[in-house]
Design a protein around this motif. Sequence first.
Motif, PDB file in Angstrom:
ATOM      1  N   GLN A   3       0.853  -1.184   0.000  1.00  0.00           N
ATOM      2  CA  GLN A   3       0.000   0.000   0.000  1.00  0.00           C
ATOM      3  C   GLN A   3       0.883   1.225   0.000  1.00  0.00           C
ATOM      4  O   GLN A   3       1.866   1.302   0.735  1.00  0.00           O
ATOM      5  CB  GLN A   3      -0.902   0.008   1.224  1.00  0.00           C
ATOM      6  CG  GLN A   3      -1.915  -1.097   1.206  1.00  0.00           C
ATOM      7  CD  GLN A   3      -2.847  -1.000   2.410  1.00  0.00           C
ATOM      8  OE1 GLN A   3      -2.671  -0.165   3.262  1.00  0.00           O
ATOM      9  NE2 GLN A   3      -3.828  -1.881   2.422  1.00  0.00           N
ATOM     10  N   HIS A   4       0.504   2.175  -0.836  1.00  0.00           N
ATOM     11  CA  HIS A   4       1.262   3.410  -0.939  1.00  0.00           C
ATOM     12  C   HIS A   4       0.447   4.535  -0.322  1.00  0.00           C
ATOM     13  O   HIS A   4      -0.737   4.680  -0.595  1.00  0.00           O
ATOM     14  CB  HIS A   4       1.581   3.742  -2.392  1.00  0.00           C
ATOM     15  CG  HIS A   4       2.446   2.711  -3.040  1.00  0.00           C
ATOM     16  ND1 HIS A   4       3.792   2.629  -2.806  1.00  0.00           N
ATOM     17  CD2 HIS A   4       2.157   1.709  -3.896  1.00  0.00           C
ATOM     18  CE1 HIS A   4       4.300   1.630  -3.505  1.00  0.00           C
ATOM     19  NE2 HIS A   4       3.318   1.041  -4.177  1.00  0.00           N
ATOM     20  N   VAL A   5       1.081   5.317   0.506  1.00  0.00           N
ATOM     21  CA  VAL A   5       0.428   6.454   1.158  1.00  0.00           C
ATOM     22  C   VAL A   5       1.077   7.716   0.623  1.00  0.00           C
ATOM     23  O   VAL A   5       2.301   7.841   0.594  1.00  0.00           O
ATOM     24  CB  VAL A   5       0.580   6.376   2.690  1.00  0.00           C
ATOM     25  CG1 VAL A   5      -0.044   7.580   3.348  1.00  0.00           C
ATOM     26  CG2 VAL A   5      -0.010   5.089   3.219  1.00  0.00           C
ATOM     27  N   ALA A   6       0.249   8.627   0.202  1.00  0.00           N
ATOM     28  CA  ALA A   6       0.777   9.892  -0.312  1.00  0.00           C
ATOM     29  C   ALA A   6       1.348  10.703   0.840  1.00  0.00           C
ATOM     30  O   ALA A   6       0.716  10.870   1.881  1.00  0.00           O
ATOM     31  CB  ALA A   6      -0.316  10.682  -1.009  1.00  0.00           C
ATOM     32  N   GLN A   7       2.527  11.177   0.651  1.00  0.00           N
ATOM     33  CA  GLN A   7       3.186  11.979   1.669  1.00  0.00           C
ATOM     34  C   GLN A   7       3.055  13.455   1.313  1.00  0.00           C
ATOM     35  O   GLN A   7       3.275  13.846   0.168  1.00  0.00           O
ATOM     36  CB  GLN A   7       4.677  11.606   1.740  1.00  0.00           C
ATOM     37  CG  GLN A   7       4.942  10.171   2.136  1.00  0.00           C
ATOM     38  CD  GLN A   7       4.483   9.882   3.558  1.00  0.00           C
ATOM     39  OE1 GLN A   7       4.558  10.736   4.431  1.00  0.00           O
ATOM     40  NE2 GLN A   7       3.986   8.679   3.777  1.00  0.00           N
ATOM     41  N   PRO A   8       2.680  14.285   2.279  1.00  0.00           N
ATOM     42  CA  PRO A   8       2.582  15.713   1.983  1.00  0.00           C
ATOM     43  C   PRO A   8       3.967  16.307   1.743  1.00  0.00           C
ATOM     44  O   PRO A   8       4.947  15.904   2.349  1.00  0.00           O
ATOM     45  CB  PRO A   8       1.941  16.298   3.238  1.00  0.00           C
ATOM     46  CG  PRO A   8       2.218  15.309   4.313  1.00  0.00           C
ATOM     47  CD  PRO A   8       2.319  13.971   3.651  1.00  0.00           C
ATOM     48  N   THR A   9       4.024  17.229   0.843  1.00  0.00           N
ATOM     49  CA  THR A   9       5.282  17.911   0.549  1.00  0.00           C
ATOM     50  C   THR A   9       5.163  19.359   0.976  1.00  0.00           C
ATOM     51  O   THR A   9       4.078  19.939   0.998  1.00  0.00           O
ATOM     52  CB  THR A   9       5.613  17.841  -0.950  1.00  0.00           C
ATOM     53  OG1 THR A   9       4.542  18.455  -1.665  1.00  0.00           O
ATOM     54  CG2 THR A   9       5.777  16.402  -1.408  1.00  0.00           C
ATOM     55  N   ALA A  10       6.254  19.922   1.311  1.00  0.00           N
ATOM     56  CA  ALA A  10       6.280  21.317   1.747  1.00  0.00           C
ATOM     57  C   ALA A  10       6.314  22.220   0.520  1.00  0.00           C
ATOM     58  O   ALA A  10       7.306  22.293  -0.189  1.00  0.00           O
ATOM     59  CB  ALA A  10       7.485  21.579   2.628  1.00  0.00           C
ATOM     60  N   THR A  11       5.206  22.889   0.242  1.00  0.00           N
ATOM     61  CA  THR A  11       5.143  23.836  -0.863  1.00  0.00           C
ATOM     62  C   THR A  11       4.550  25.130  -0.345  1.00  0.00           C
ATOM     63  O   THR A  11       3.844  25.161   0.665  1.00  0.00           O
ATOM     64  CB  THR A  11       4.260  23.318  -2.011  1.00  0.00           C
ATOM     65  OG1 THR A  11       2.948  23.096  -1.501  1.00  0.00           O
ATOM     66  CG2 THR A  11       4.803  22.023  -2.587  1.00  0.00           C
ATOM     67  N   THR A  12       4.818  26.168  -1.037  1.00  0.00           N
ATOM     68  CA  THR A  12       4.245  27.457  -0.652  1.00  0.00           C
ATOM     69  C   THR A  12       2.794  27.517  -1.140  1.00  0.00           C
ATOM     70  O   THR A  12       2.469  26.998  -2.203  1.00  0.00           O
ATOM     71  CB  THR A  12       5.044  28.624  -1.272  1.00  0.00           C
ATOM     72  OG1 THR A  12       5.050  28.470  -2.683  1.00  0.00           O
ATOM     73  CG2 THR A  12       6.472  28.630  -0.752  1.00  0.00           C
ATOM     74  N   PRO A  13       1.923  28.126  -0.364  1.00  0.00           N
ATOM     75  CA  PRO A  13       0.521  28.202  -0.799  1.00  0.00           C
ATOM     76  C   PRO A  13       0.376  29.095  -2.026  1.00  0.00           C
ATOM     77  O   PRO A  13       1.089  30.074  -2.197  1.00  0.00           O
ATOM     78  CB  PRO A  13      -0.199  28.805   0.407  1.00  0.00           C
ATOM     79  CG  PRO A  13       0.859  29.482   1.205  1.00  0.00           C
ATOM     80  CD  PRO A  13       2.141  28.754   0.927  1.00  0.00           C
ATOM     81  N   ALA A  14      -0.559  28.712  -2.877  1.00  0.00           N
ATOM     82  CA  ALA A  14      -0.796  29.481  -4.101  1.00  0.00           C
ATOM     83  C   ALA A  14      -1.509  30.786  -3.749  1.00  0.00           C
ATOM     84  O   ALA A  14      -2.486  30.796  -3.012  1.00  0.00           O
ATOM     85  CB  ALA A  14      -1.637  28.676  -5.066  1.00  0.00           C
ATOM     86  N   VAL A  15      -1.012  31.862  -4.284  1.00  0.00           N
ATOM     87  CA  VAL A  15      -1.617  33.176  -4.076  1.00  0.00           C
ATOM     88  C   VAL A  15      -2.322  33.569  -5.363  1.00  0.00           C
ATOM     89  O   VAL A  15      -1.710  33.577  -6.429  1.00  0.00           O
ATOM     90  CB  VAL A  15      -0.539  34.225  -3.716  1.00  0.00           C
ATOM     91  CG1 VAL A  15      -1.158  35.594  -3.537  1.00  0.00           C
ATOM     92  CG2 VAL A  15       0.220  33.793  -2.476  1.00  0.00           C
TER      93      VAL A  15
END
Length: 73
Positions: A3-15
Amino acid sequence: MAQHVAQPTATTPAVPATLPLKAIAPWAAFFGVLMLILLYFVGAEQGATSVFSGAEVHEWVHDARHLLGFPCH
């Protein structure tokens, strides 16, 4: 089964991009005038204020008049 779990990545929020009022104003004026012309033809193009003689315009917008609540009979 793996099973693969999506890992959150650190990105800047879209403005969201801002549009200056000077860019919107000509289009708003154009569509405002267009809507007023359309409202005239649907609501008042017959009788004393008619631009075109005859009933052709009335027949083209007859159902729209009733849909929008304009009396025409």
